[in-house]
Design a protein around this motif. Structure first.
Motif, mmCIF file in Angstrom:
data_model
loop_
_atom_site.group_PDB
_atom_site.id
_atom_site.type_symbol
_atom_site.label_atom_id
_atom_site.label_comp_id
_atom_site.label_asym_id
_atom_site.label_seq_id
_atom_site.Cartn_x
_atom_site.Cartn_y
_atom_site.Cartn_z
ATOM 1 N N THR A 100 0.078 -7.454 0.928
ATOM 2 C CA THR A 100 0.566 -6.095 1.200
ATOM 3 C C THR A 100 0.521 -5.239 -0.065
ATOM 4 O O THR A 100 0.859 -4.056 -0.027
ATOM 5 C CB THR A 100 2.014 -6.124 1.726
ATOM 6 N N VAL A 101 0.104 -5.848 -1.182
ATOM 7 C CA VAL A 101 0.191 -5.189 -2.474
ATOM 8 C C VAL A 101 -0.681 -3.942 -2.558
ATOM 9 O O VAL A 101 -0.355 -2.995 -3.283
ATOM 10 C CB VAL A 101 -0.156 -6.191 -3.607
ATOM 11 N N GLU A 102 -1.780 -3.903 -1.796
ATOM 12 C CA GLU A 102 -2.664 -2.737 -1.873
ATOM 13 C C GLU A 102 -1.940 -1.443 -1.503
ATOM 14 O O GLU A 102 -2.165 -0.402 -2.115
ATOM 15 C CB GLU A 102 -3.884 -2.904 -0.942
ATOM 16 N N ASP A 103 -1.083 -1.517 -0.503
ATOM 17 C CA ASP A 103 -0.434 -0.315 0.009
ATOM 18 C C ASP A 103 0.999 -0.140 -0.461
ATOM 19 O O ASP A 103 1.532 0.976 -0.409
ATOM 20 C CB ASP A 103 -0.447 -0.326 1.538
ATOM 21 N N TYR A 104 1.654 -1.225 -0.909
ATOM 22 C CA TYR A 104 3.059 -1.151 -1.281
ATOM 23 C C TYR A 104 3.319 -1.433 -2.754
ATOM 24 O O TYR A 104 4.425 -1.215 -3.232
ATOM 25 C CB TYR A 104 3.879 -2.152 -0.456
ATOM 26 N N GLY A 105 2.312 -1.913 -3.485
ATOM 27 C CA GLY A 105 2.539 -2.316 -4.863
ATOM 28 C C GLY A 105 3.384 -3.580 -4.928
ATOM 29 O O GLY A 105 3.600 -4.278 -3.938
ATOM 30 N N ASN A 106 3.841 -3.876 -6.122
ATOM 31 C CA ASN A 106 4.714 -5.029 -6.363
ATOM 32 C C ASN A 106 6.145 -4.589 -6.072
ATOM 33 O O ASN A 106 6.714 -3.793 -6.815
ATOM 34 C CB ASN A 106 4.553 -5.482 -7.816
ATOM 35 N N ILE B 112 -4.173 -1.984 -6.332
ATOM 36 C CA ILE B 112 -3.144 -1.151 -5.702
ATOM 37 C C ILE B 112 -3.705 0.257 -5.462
ATOM 38 O O ILE B 112 -4.251 0.880 -6.368
ATOM 39 C CB ILE B 112 -1.888 -1.082 -6.588
ATOM 40 N N ARG B 113 -3.537 0.731 -4.222
ATOM 41 C CA ARG B 113 -3.981 2.075 -3.862
ATOM 42 C C ARG B 113 -2.814 3.055 -3.766
ATOM 43 O O ARG B 113 -2.983 4.268 -3.959
ATOM 44 C CB ARG B 113 -4.720 2.039 -2.525
ATOM 45 N N ALA B 114 -1.629 2.524 -3.430
ATOM 46 C CA ALA B 114 -0.450 3.371 -3.252
ATOM 47 C C ALA B 114 0.788 2.496 -3.326
ATOM 48 O O ALA B 114 0.711 1.264 -3.356
ATOM 49 C CB ALA B 114 -0.504 4.112 -1.920
ATOM 50 N N ARG B 115 1.941 3.133 -3.371
ATOM 51 C CA ARG B 115 3.214 2.429 -3.351
ATOM 52 C C ARG B 115 4.235 3.352 -2.700
ATOM 53 O O ARG B 115 4.034 4.569 -2.595
ATOM 54 C CB ARG B 115 3.684 1.996 -4.750
ATOM 55 N N ARG B 116 5.355 2.767 -2.240
ATOM 56 C CA ARG B 116 6.446 3.551 -1.671
ATOM 57 C C ARG B 116 7.528 3.723 -2.732
ATOM 58 O O ARG B 116 7.814 2.787 -3.493
ATOM 59 C CB ARG B 116 7.032 2.865 -0.445
#
Length: 329
Positions: A282-288, A47-51
């Protein structure tokens, strides 16, 4: 002479949409609060980031925006809906169901609306519920939404580094024979119920000063136990599901897994027996994003699906639970 029973109509996905909060949170502030280095998060989870939802945003707000996009994509008006199901474990409040708020704001006055909670498997559980309820006709809207940022302990590196907020939605309705949802398999492993939980806030441990001070309203997870569950049970469930449906794993063209942890998925996917499947992440940019992860990823990947493709949805979550759905696009 008595009439013949009506055969259920084929039900499939008519359109999808998703919505992620505006605020992007990188690994740096999350790592500082959790007492780890930013690189540790990416190396362990991918994971690089999350919203993260704004202070004035709740689950229903994200759900409505995802729903509007799904309806537009399907070319369907809210008034035509017969059913709305919201899959979430982070509702706006214990009562009323978040689905009722969504129904009201969409103007879907003709739709019955209710919530389901199978944690991160919830969207697939909701999809199967909807499919059976509209087998004689009609349109359904199934939404997966979670706002985990509200229930995370920022200092708990086992959970705080993993989760983000978001919503994904799909409109289900009649499709030509041979298309749509081929089969769904739902499983619950109740003996493992304590591996993912929020201990307080319900009738067992009602809200109190003591429960707040003890941190019992936070999301907790036995990370090692969850990984063991997924590693052991998901491949077995997928193999049995495909076998029971007479499907060769090599014929599956797309895999949309629950976006739990990229590194864990990279280890497990090769054991699922899907040698030709494109795996969508999509987990890299949005997380779980909890119950939203499967519909969000399906919404983003959908333009790459081609008519006739076999698409496998593979969700897993608290309970513990597994939800598998095979679709002919």
């Amino acid at each position: 002479m008595p009439g013949h029973p009506r055969r259920p109509k084929a039900v499939g996905v008519l359109g999808c949409g998703h919505h992620l909060p505006h605020d992007v949170v990188s690994n740096e502030p999350v790592a500082a609060a959790a007492g780890v280095l930013p690189g540790w998060i990416e190396s362990r989870t991918g994971i690089r980031a999350r919203r993260v939802a704004a202070e004035d945003e709740a689950a229903s707000d994200l759900a409505v925006l995802a729903a509007e996009r799904a309806l537009a994509n399907a070319g369907v008006s809210a008034s035509a809906l017969r059913l709305i199901i919201v899959a979430t474990s982070t509702p706006d409040s214990p009562q009323p169901p978040t689905a009722s708020l969504v129904q009201h704001r969409l103007g879907a006055a003709n739709a019955a609306a209710f919530d389901v909670n199978a944690v991160c498997s919830g969207f697939v559980f909701g999809m199967e519920t909807a499919r059976r309820m509209i087998a004689d006709g009609g349109l359904a809207l199934v939404i997966g939404v979670d706002v985990y940022s509200r229930i995370l302990d920022p200092a708990d590196r086992r959970t705080a580094v993993l989760f983000g907020d978001g919503a994904g939605a799909c409109v289900l309705g009649p499709v030509p024979p041979g298309r749509g949802i081929v089969s769904v398999g739902l499983s619950t492993y109740g003996g493992m119920h304590d591996r993912i939980r929020v201990p307080a806030g319900g009738s067992r441990i009602p809200p109190s000063k003591e429960s707040l001070l003890a941190g019992e309203h936070y999301f907790t997870m036995d990370g090692r136990g969850v990984r063991e569950f997924v590693t052991d049970e998901l491949p077995r469930a997928v193999h049995l599901f495909l076998r029971d449906n007479g499907i060769d794993g090599a014929d599956v063209r797309h895999l949309v897994p629950h976006q739990a942890n990229l590194r864990m998925l990279e280890e497990i996917v090769p054991s699922l027996g899907l040698p030709r499947a494109d795996v969508h992440y999509t987990v890299e940019d949005y997380g779980n994003t909890g119950a939203a992860s499967v519909p969000v990823t399906m919404s983003e990947a959908g333009e790459r699906f081609r008519e006739g493709d076999l698409v496998l949805l593979a969700a897993f979550g608290g309970g513990m639970s597994i939800g598998l759905a095979l679709l002919r696009w």
